[in-house]
Design an enzyme around this catalytic site. Structure first.
Site, mmCIF file in Angstrom:
data_model
loop_
_atom_site.group_PDB
_atom_site.id
_atom_site.type_symbol
_atom_site.label_atom_id
_atom_site.label_comp_id
_atom_site.label_asym_id
_atom_site.label_seq_id
_atom_site.Cartn_x
_atom_site.Cartn_y
_atom_site.Cartn_z
ATOM 1 N N PRO A 88 0.826 -1.219 0.000
ATOM 2 C CA PRO A 88 0.000 0.000 0.000
ATOM 3 C C PRO A 88 0.856 1.264 0.000
ATOM 4 O O PRO A 88 0.346 2.357 -0.225
ATOM 5 C CB PRO A 88 -0.815 -0.122 1.293
ATOM 6 C CG PRO A 88 -0.108 -1.119 2.133
ATOM 7 C CD PRO A 88 0.624 -2.028 1.199
ATOM 8 N N GLU A 116 2.191 -8.297 8.534
ATOM 9 C CA GLU A 116 2.473 -6.856 8.601
ATOM 10 C C GLU A 116 3.326 -6.377 7.426
ATOM 11 O O GLU A 116 3.722 -5.222 7.368
ATOM 12 C CB GLU A 116 3.187 -6.518 9.927
ATOM 13 C CG GLU A 116 2.279 -6.545 11.139
ATOM 14 C CD GLU A 116 1.020 -5.707 10.949
ATOM 15 O OE1 GLU A 116 1.134 -4.538 10.554
ATOM 16 O OE2 GLU A 116 -0.083 -6.233 11.201
ATOM 17 N N ARG A 154 -4.586 -7.627 -20.778
ATOM 18 C CA ARG A 154 -5.540 -7.285 -21.846
ATOM 19 C C ARG A 154 -4.959 -6.268 -22.835
ATOM 20 O O ARG A 154 -5.548 -6.012 -23.879
ATOM 21 C CB ARG A 154 -6.869 -6.810 -21.255
ATOM 22 C CG ARG A 154 -6.818 -5.509 -20.523
ATOM 23 C CD ARG A 154 -8.092 -5.282 -19.706
ATOM 24 N NE ARG A 154 -9.268 -5.106 -20.518
ATOM 25 C CZ ARG A 154 -9.569 -3.989 -21.180
ATOM 26 N NH1 ARG A 154 -8.759 -2.956 -21.117
ATOM 27 N NH2 ARG A 154 -10.660 -3.909 -21.899
ATOM 28 N N ASP A 169 -10.938 2.481 -24.452
ATOM 29 C CA ASP A 169 -11.197 2.331 -23.017
ATOM 30 C C ASP A 169 -11.056 3.641 -22.257
ATOM 31 O O ASP A 169 -10.300 4.523 -22.661
ATOM 32 C CB ASP A 169 -10.162 1.366 -22.405
ATOM 33 C CG ASP A 169 -10.559 -0.080 -22.569
ATOM 34 O OD1 ASP A 169 -11.735 -0.338 -22.841
ATOM 35 O OD2 ASP A 169 -9.668 -0.939 -22.417
HETATM 36 N N1 SAM Z 1 1.639 -3.037 7.519
HETATM 37 C C1 SAM Z 1 1.635 -2.677 6.128
HETATM 38 C C2 SAM Z 1 1.489 -1.172 5.982
HETATM 39 O O1 SAM Z 1 0.792 -0.575 6.796
HETATM 40 O O2 SAM Z 1 2.034 -0.604 5.020
HETATM 41 C C3 SAM Z 1 0.500 -3.353 5.414
HETATM 42 C C4 SAM Z 1 0.658 -4.810 5.269
HETATM 43 S S1 SAM Z 1 -0.727 -5.603 4.517
HETATM 44 C C5 SAM Z 1 -1.687 -6.036 5.906
HETATM 45 C C6 SAM Z 1 -0.104 -7.129 3.956
HETATM 46 C C7 SAM Z 1 0.274 -7.174 2.482
HETATM 47 O O3 SAM Z 1 -0.880 -6.924 1.695
HETATM 48 C C8 SAM Z 1 1.299 -6.166 2.027
HETATM 49 O O4 SAM Z 1 2.622 -6.600 2.279
HETATM 50 C C9 SAM Z 1 1.008 -6.073 0.542
HETATM 51 O O5 SAM Z 1 1.676 -7.081 -0.193
HETATM 52 C C10 SAM Z 1 -0.485 -6.319 0.476
HETATM 53 N N2 SAM Z 1 -1.295 -5.095 0.296
HETATM 54 C C11 SAM Z 1 -2.178 -4.587 1.184
HETATM 55 N N3 SAM Z 1 -2.769 -3.494 0.722
HETATM 56 C C12 SAM Z 1 -2.259 -3.270 -0.508
HETATM 57 C C13 SAM Z 1 -2.480 -2.285 -1.502
HETATM 58 N N4 SAM Z 1 -3.331 -1.275 -1.317
HETATM 59 N N5 SAM Z 1 -1.806 -2.380 -2.679
HETATM 60 C C14 SAM Z 1 -0.927 -3.378 -2.886
HETATM 61 N N6 SAM Z 1 -0.675 -4.352 -1.968
HETATM 62 C C15 SAM Z 1 -1.329 -4.306 -0.804
#
Ligand code: SAM
Length: 250
Positions: A88, A116, A154, A169
Site C-alpha cells: 500500500p 504486517e 488485456r 477504453d
Molecule cells: N503493515 C503494512 C502497511 O501498513 O504498510 C500493510 C501490510 S498488509 C496487511 C499485507 C500485504 O498486503 C502487504 O505486504 C502487501 O503485499 C499487500 N497489500 C495490502 N494493501 C495493498 C495495496 N493497497 N496495494 C498493494 N498491496 C497491498
C-alpha cells in the site's frame, strides 16, 4: 509476457490463471502465468516464513531469507524480469502504468506480502518497483497482483478477442469511454440514440467523442487537467455549452 507471482497462497493465483481472458491468453501462448510458493523456500523444519518484528509491536513480518530465495528462483527462469512488490506504500497503479508494464517484454515478478508486510531489506535490495492499487490496506498482495496482471494482460496484442478492444477504453487518452448500447433498440421507454442506428460513421464518431467528453466532465473533471483539449474537443464542448444555455433560457 511472463507473469510470475510469489505468494504464500499460490492456489489463489492458480485459479486466477485458469479463468476467462487470462486463461485464453495462456492457451494462445501470448502470456504465461507462474505461481511460486514462498514457503517452499523456508529452511527450517517448521517451514517458517514469518517472525516477530524487532522493536516489538503486534503482528508478524515476512522473513527475508525465503523471500530472497523465491525471488532468485523466479529470476533464474526469467533473469531480466522486473520485480514488483505489492504494497500500500507503493506508487499508485493506473492505466498509464498498465501500458508501461505491458511494454516490458522481459516479464514481471510480483511479490505478495502477508501479515504486517515484508522485511525492509528485501525492499532495498531485490525490488525494482513498489506498486499500490489504492489507499487502503488488504490482508495480502494477491488481489493486487491479480488487478495488475488482469489490466496489463488485456493490453498485450491478441489477448483480447477480435471483437473486443482496449483502444477506446476509459483513461486511454485521459478521457472516460463514451456511452454504450446494445439490443433491444427500445428498453423501458428509453431508446438508443438515432445517430447510432444511422450507419454514418463520421456522425457516430463525433457523437461518441461528445459522449466521452460529457462523461469525463460530469464524472471525472480532474482528468481534463492532465491533457490539453484538442481543437475538436473545444468545438464539441462549446456546442454543448450552447445547448445547455438554450435549455436554461427555454
Ligand atoms: N503493515 C503494512 C502497511 O501498513 O504498510 C500493510 C501490510 S498488509 C496487511 C499485507 C500485504 O498486503 C502487504 O505486504 C502487501 O503485499 C499487500 N497489500 C495490502 N494493501 C495493498 C495495496 N493497497 N496495494 C498493494 N498491496 C497491498
Amino acid at each position: 509476457m511472463d507473469f510470475t507471482v510469489l505468494s504464500l497462497f499460490p492456489e489463489l493465483m492458480a485459479s486466477f490463471f485458469e479463468h476467462g481472458m487470462i486463461s485464453r491468453g495462456i492457451e494462445k501462448e501470448l502470456i504465461a502465468g507462474h505461481c511460486i510458493n514462498i514457503r517452499d523456500f523456508s529452511t527450517d523444519r517448521h517451514n517458517t516464513v514469518d517472525d516477530r518484528p524487532y522493536g516489538g509491536g503486534s503482528g508478524m513480518v515476512m522473513k527475508p531469507e525465503p523471500l530472497k530465495a523465491a525471488i532468485l528462483s523466479a529470476k533464474k527462469r526469467a533473469p531480466e524480469s522486473q520485480v514488483i512488490l505489492m504494497t500500500p506504500q507503493g506508487t499508485a497503479f493506473n492505466q498509464k502504468k498498465a501500458f508501461e508494464l505491458a511494454s516490458n517484454n522481459e516479464g514481471l515478478i510480483f511479490v505478495c506480502g502477508r501479515y504486517e508486510g515484508i522485511d525492509e531489506r528485501i525492499y532495498t535490495t531485490l525490488v525494482d518497483e513498489e506498486i499500490s492499487i489504492g489507499d487502503y490496506v488488504m490482508t495480502g498482495g494477491e488481489l493486487a497482483a491479480m488487478v495488475i496482471i488482469d489490466s496489463v494482460a488485456r493490453l498485450i496484442p491478441g489477448v483480447l478477442g477480435s471483437c473486443e478492444s482496449s483502444k477506446s477504453d476509459s483513461f486511454v487518452d485521459d478521457r472516460l469511454e463514451y456511452a454504450q448500447y446494445t439490443r433491444p433498440e427500445a428498453f423501458e421507454n428509453s431508446k438508443v440514440p438515432d445517430v447510432l442506428l444511422s450507419g454514418n460513421h463520421e456522425k457516430i464518431r463525433l457523437w461518441r467523442e461528445k459522449s466521452s467528453l460529457q462523461r469525463t466532465f460530469l464524472k471525472r473533471p480532474d482528468l481534463f487537467e492532465k491533457t490539453v483539449l484538442s481543437a475538436e474537443e473545444k468545438t464539441i464542448l462549446m456546442q454543448w455549452c450552447q445547448e445547455i444555455e438554450a435549455l436554461v433560457r427555454a
